[in-house]
Design a protein around this motif. Structure first.
Motif, short mmCIF file in Angstrom:
data_model
loop_
_atom_site.label_atom_id
_atom_site.label_comp_id
_atom_site.label_asym_id
_atom_site.label_seq_id
_atom_site.Cartn_x
_atom_site.Cartn_y
_atom_site.Cartn_z
N ASP A 173 2.27 2.82 -12.00
CA ASP A 173 0.76 2.71 -12.29
C ASP A 173 0.60 3.96 -13.09
O ASP A 173 1.04 5.08 -12.84
CB ASP A 173 -0.11 2.58 -11.19
CG ASP A 173 -1.62 2.13 -11.51
OD1 ASP A 173 -1.89 1.99 -12.68
OD2 ASP A 173 -2.14 2.17 -10.56
N HIS A 224 2.03 1.58 -3.45
CA HIS A 224 0.82 2.03 -4.31
C HIS A 224 0.47 3.65 -4.23
O HIS A 224 0.30 4.39 -5.00
CB HIS A 224 -0.48 1.29 -4.13
CG HIS A 224 -1.64 1.65 -4.85
ND1 HIS A 224 -1.40 1.07 -6.32
CD2 HIS A 224 -2.73 2.18 -4.75
CE1 HIS A 224 -2.83 1.71 -6.68
NE2 HIS A 224 -3.40 2.13 -5.76
N GLU A 267 0.68 -1.15 0.00
CA GLU A 267 0.10 0.18 -0.15
C GLU A 267 0.86 1.11 -0.08
O GLU A 267 0.57 2.17 -0.70
CB GLU A 267 -0.82 -0.07 1.36
CG GLU A 267 -2.00 -0.83 1.17
CD GLU A 267 -3.02 -0.97 2.19
OE1 GLU A 267 -2.58 -0.27 3.34
OE2 GLU A 267 -4.27 -1.12 1.63
N ASN A 302 3.11 -0.60 -8.35
CA ASN A 302 2.58 -1.96 -8.33
C ASN A 302 3.48 -3.03 -8.44
O ASN A 302 4.45 -3.13 -9.23
CB ASN A 302 1.36 -2.13 -9.33
CG ASN A 302 0.40 -1.33 -8.97
OD1 ASN A 302 -0.33 -1.08 -7.87
ND2 ASN A 302 -0.59 -0.77 -10.13
#
Length: 321
Positions: A192, A132, A129, A198
């Protein structure tokens, strides 16, 4: 207990869902579509985000198992042709989420690992996370240099490698070693479109002599690595299997090529208790042309020996069984 068996949980074969349905993809989906679908489910159902919820844990296991099969071309082909029966005997890896179990169970897992049981682990959802959301610190790793450091267990340190178009054509190798024989993972993240990173590739370290090491080879030819899990499973069957399957763990790495630009890698601490000591380096293959040719020759020799060993096993079993 925190373990996940990659055989799709405790449900019987009759109750299993189609692997494509699990990931909500079609049978003609591309590798990238399968990978993207799995990432979303892994983040949604990861045990770190759903502590104490057995339903989401089962869904996480189911998604992980589906991706394990469908991301492997050979396993996917067997599943498409013959269903679960063709792959059940191959997928016996034990997986453990170290960030989601207590001290006693961690000690038990550490003991099994010390005894030689190959235990595969998952990357903490916190790391995924943070990547991300782009809340990680990324240090530059210039080609031809190395960086040494320490990373806490179930944490990651990120590096950026920038390559030119000529270097991309020549091929890139990123390698991590630990003289302390620490356990770690080498991770590669893709940018991304909407921002953030990712997880795209992952290599678990293997013991090689007096060190542990892991590498990613972005070259223009097939590179192989030794998978200790295959050899361990063979040893558990019988003495003959351990002998004949000695080279079965020699498996191809995922073939990948990098485009010019900046790429993100990370070293993930995978020790049970201690911090991980490591050295990471990035090199361009054009500076090691002689070594590259030797590597290809040696790998071809091993492949030929493996074929000979398979043939000998067939002849041996026809005579003695």
């Amino acid at each position: 207990m925190g373990y996940s068996n990659t055989e799709g949980g405790s449900s019987g074969i009759a109750n299993r869902r189609d692997l494509y349905d699990v990931l909500s993809v079609s049978r003609d989906s591309s590798d990238q579509e399968i990978k993207s679908a799995y990432r979303k489910l892994a983040l949604k159902y990861h045990p770190d985000k759903n502590a104490g919820n057995p339903e989401t844990l089962e869904l996480f296991r189911e998604a992980a198992y589906s991706y394990n099969v469908l991301s492997d071309p050979e396993k996917r082909r067997k599943y498409d042709n013959s269903g679960f029966e063709a792959i059940d005997t191959e997928d016996m890896d034990m997986k453990i989420d170290l960030s989601n179990i207590g001290t006693v169970h961690t000690m038990f897992a550490a003991l099994l690992s010390k005894l030689g049981v190959p235990i595969k682990t998952t990357v903490s959802v916190n790391v995924l996370e943070e990547a991300h959301n782009e809340t990680v610190t990324v240090r530059p790793l210039p080609l031809g240099t190395s960086v040494s450091g320490k990373v806490e267990k179930q944490c990651a340190q990120f590096f950026s490698v920038t390559i030119s178009e000529e270097q991309a054509k020549s091929g890139i190798v990123v390698r991590v070693t630990s003289a302390a024989q620490s356990k770690f993972k080498l991770l590669y993240f893709e940018q991304d479109y909407g921002g953030g990173y990712n997880l795209a590739l992952q290599e678990d370290c293997e013991k090689a002599g007096n060190v542990t090491s892991a590498g990613m080879y972005f070259l223009h030819f097939q590179v192989y690595r030794k998978d200790s899990v295959v050899n361990f499973l063979a040893m558990g069957k019988d003495t003959e299997s351990a002998l004949f399957k000695k080279l079965e763990g020699f498996t191809p790495c995922e073939v990948s090529e990098l485009n010019s630009g900046t790429h993100i890698f990370a070293v993930y601490g995978d020790n049970f208790f201690k911090t991980t000591s490591y050295t990471i380096e990035a090199i361009c293959a054009n500076t090691y042309e002689d070594t590259t040719h030797k590597l290809k020759d040696i790998e071809q020799q091993i492949l030929r020996k493996r074929t000979e060993l398979r043939q000998f096993e067939t002849e041996y079993r026809q005579v003695y069984f």
